[in-house]
Design a protein around this motif. Structure first.
Motif, short mmCIF file in Angstrom:
data_model
loop_
_atom_site.label_atom_id
_atom_site.label_comp_id
_atom_site.label_asym_id
_atom_site.label_seq_id
_atom_site.Cartn_x
_atom_site.Cartn_y
_atom_site.Cartn_z
N ARG A 178 -2.45 24.41 -7.36
CA ARG A 178 -1.06 24.86 -6.95
C ARG A 178 -0.94 26.20 -7.51
O ARG A 178 -1.20 26.21 -8.83
N SER A 179 -0.41 27.03 -6.72
CA SER A 179 -0.11 28.52 -7.57
C SER A 179 1.34 28.78 -7.14
O SER A 179 1.95 28.09 -6.37
N THR A 180 1.86 30.01 -7.50
CA THR A 180 3.04 30.48 -7.16
C THR A 180 3.04 31.67 -6.28
O THR A 180 2.09 32.45 -6.75
N ASP A 181 3.78 31.74 -5.18
CA ASP A 181 3.45 32.80 -4.39
C ASP A 181 4.43 34.06 -4.97
O ASP A 181 5.55 34.04 -5.33
N ARG B 299 9.65 30.50 -5.39
CA ARG B 299 10.07 29.27 -5.06
C ARG B 299 8.84 28.40 -4.23
O ARG B 299 8.69 27.24 -4.36
N ARG B 300 8.02 29.43 -3.54
CA ARG B 300 7.12 28.91 -2.69
C ARG B 300 5.69 28.51 -3.66
O ARG B 300 5.35 29.47 -4.25
N GLN B 301 5.08 27.47 -3.50
CA GLN B 301 4.02 27.03 -4.22
C GLN B 301 2.67 26.45 -3.16
O GLN B 301 2.67 25.51 -2.98
N PRO B 302 2.09 27.51 -2.86
CA PRO B 302 1.00 27.30 -2.00
C PRO B 302 0.01 26.24 -2.51
O PRO B 302 -0.44 26.25 -3.81
N LEU B 303 -0.60 25.43 -1.87
CA LEU B 303 -1.80 24.50 -2.48
C LEU B 303 -3.19 25.15 -1.64
O LEU B 303 -3.38 25.50 -0.62
N GLN B 304 -4.32 24.87 -2.42
CA GLN B 304 -5.60 25.25 -2.07
C GLN B 304 -6.37 24.22 -2.32
O GLN B 304 -6.37 23.68 -3.55
N MET B 305 -7.35 23.95 -1.71
CA MET B 305 -8.41 23.04 -1.85
C MET B 305 -9.68 23.57 -2.76
O MET B 305 -9.91 24.57 -2.60
N THR B 306 -9.94 22.68 -4.01
CA THR B 306 -11.23 23.21 -4.67
C THR B 306 -12.40 22.86 -4.17
O THR B 306 -12.24 21.99 -3.33
N PRO B 307 -13.54 23.13 -4.81
CA PRO B 307 -14.75 22.69 -4.31
C PRO B 307 -14.78 21.34 -4.49
O PRO B 307 -15.45 20.72 -3.66
N SER B 308 -14.19 20.60 -5.68
CA SER B 308 -14.32 19.20 -5.74
C SER B 308 -13.70 18.51 -4.42
O SER B 308 -13.84 17.45 -3.89
N ASP C 113 -5.39 26.17 4.56
CA ASP C 113 -5.50 26.25 2.96
C ASP C 113 -4.36 27.15 2.93
O ASP C 113 -4.20 28.37 3.37
N GLY C 114 -3.60 27.00 1.78
CA GLY C 114 -2.47 27.77 1.07
C GLY C 114 -1.00 27.11 1.95
O GLY C 114 0.00 27.95 1.62
N CYS C 115 -0.95 26.18 2.41
CA CYS C 115 0.31 25.63 3.04
C CYS C 115 0.77 25.12 1.83
O CYS C 115 0.27 24.66 0.95
N THR C 116 2.19 24.65 1.76
CA THR C 116 2.99 24.18 0.75
C THR C 116 3.36 22.53 1.11
O THR C 116 3.09 22.03 2.18
N ALA C 117 3.90 21.75 0.13
CA ALA C 117 3.86 20.59 0.35
C ALA C 117 4.82 20.27 1.32
O ALA C 117 5.00 19.37 2.21
N GLN C 118 6.25 21.40 1.36
CA GLN C 118 7.30 21.08 2.36
C GLN C 118 6.52 21.30 3.71
O GLN C 118 6.88 20.64 4.69
N GLU C 119 5.74 22.30 3.90
CA GLU C 119 5.21 22.33 5.20
C GLU C 119 4.36 21.38 5.77
O GLU C 119 4.24 20.86 7.02
N ILE C 120 3.49 20.59 4.59
CA ILE C 120 2.77 19.41 5.34
C ILE C 120 3.93 18.47 5.56
O ILE C 120 3.66 17.70 6.62
N ALA C 121 4.87 18.24 4.93
CA ALA C 121 6.02 17.24 5.33
C ALA C 121 6.51 17.42 6.62
O ALA C 121 6.57 16.49 7.26
N ASP C 122 6.79 18.76 7.18
CA ASP C 122 7.44 19.11 8.08
C ASP C 122 6.44 19.03 9.23
O ASP C 122 6.63 18.36 10.33
N ALA C 123 5.18 18.96 8.88
CA ALA C 123 4.09 19.28 10.00
C ALA C 123 3.69 17.69 10.26
O ALA C 123 3.24 17.59 11.40
N THR C 124 3.69 16.80 9.34
CA THR C 124 3.32 15.46 9.47
C THR C 124 4.11 14.21 9.67
O THR C 124 4.11 13.13 9.81
#
Length: 164
Positions: A105-108, A113-122, A72-83
């Motif tokens: 999505r929040s701002t670090d 420039r970094r926008q970490p993503l977190q999963m919500t309960p939903s 939790d907390g990775c960015t879309a760019q990190e997901i693109a790089d990892a996958t």
């Protein structure tokens, strides 16, 4: 016609009738890459259409949720790089998941420039549902292997993935 000519003609006829799928799996010039791709495509074909139909979660959205379930907390760019998934499809997936309330999505504060993503309960609830579908599909894929063979396959694929 000689016996040799007859045998050769019969062999050609048998090969012509052979299932192309089996021929490709056995004799493709890129046999390992072809087999890996075939298995991956077969896994995907039986999973993502059904997943989207039943839950509304697309393949790209599943990839985002899967990555967030690991970190939790990775960015879309990190997901693109990892996958190795296209950034544009992941960006659309992030927007859709955010609009549905499945991620935030929040701002670090240290790097605006970094926008970490977190999963919500939903998001965690929907991920639990789609994860179960993916795990069931993976079990189908590995059903013909013994536990030892499945462990060896996992070890070998991990080695290839880490080194490639």
């Amino acid at each position: 016609m000689t016996d040799l000519e007859t045998v050769l003609l019969e062999r050609e006829a048998a090969e012509a009738e052979e299932d192309l799928r089996l021929a490709m799996l056995a004799r493709s010039p890129l046999v390992t890459a072809y087999r890996l791709n075939y298995v991956a495509n077969s896994f995907v074909a039986g999973l993502y259409g059904k997943m989207e139909e039943e839950t509304g979660i697309s393949r790209a959205q599943f990839v985002v949720l899967l990555c967030l379930s690991v970190r939790d907390g990775c960015t879309a760019q990190e997901i693109a790089d990892a996958t190795h998934r296209p950034k544009n499809s992941l960006s659309r997936a992030v927007r859709a998941l955010e609009a549905a309330g499945h991620i935030h999505r929040s701002t670090d504060v240290r790097d605006q420039r970094r926008q970490p993503l977190q999963m919500t309960p939903s998001g965690r609830r929907i991920f639990t549902q789609v994860r179960a579908q993916a795990e069931a599909r993976e079990a189908e894929m590995l059903a013909s292997l013994s536990a030892e063979e499945a462990a060896l396959l996992s070890k070998l694929l991990n080695r290839i993935a880490q080194d490639f």
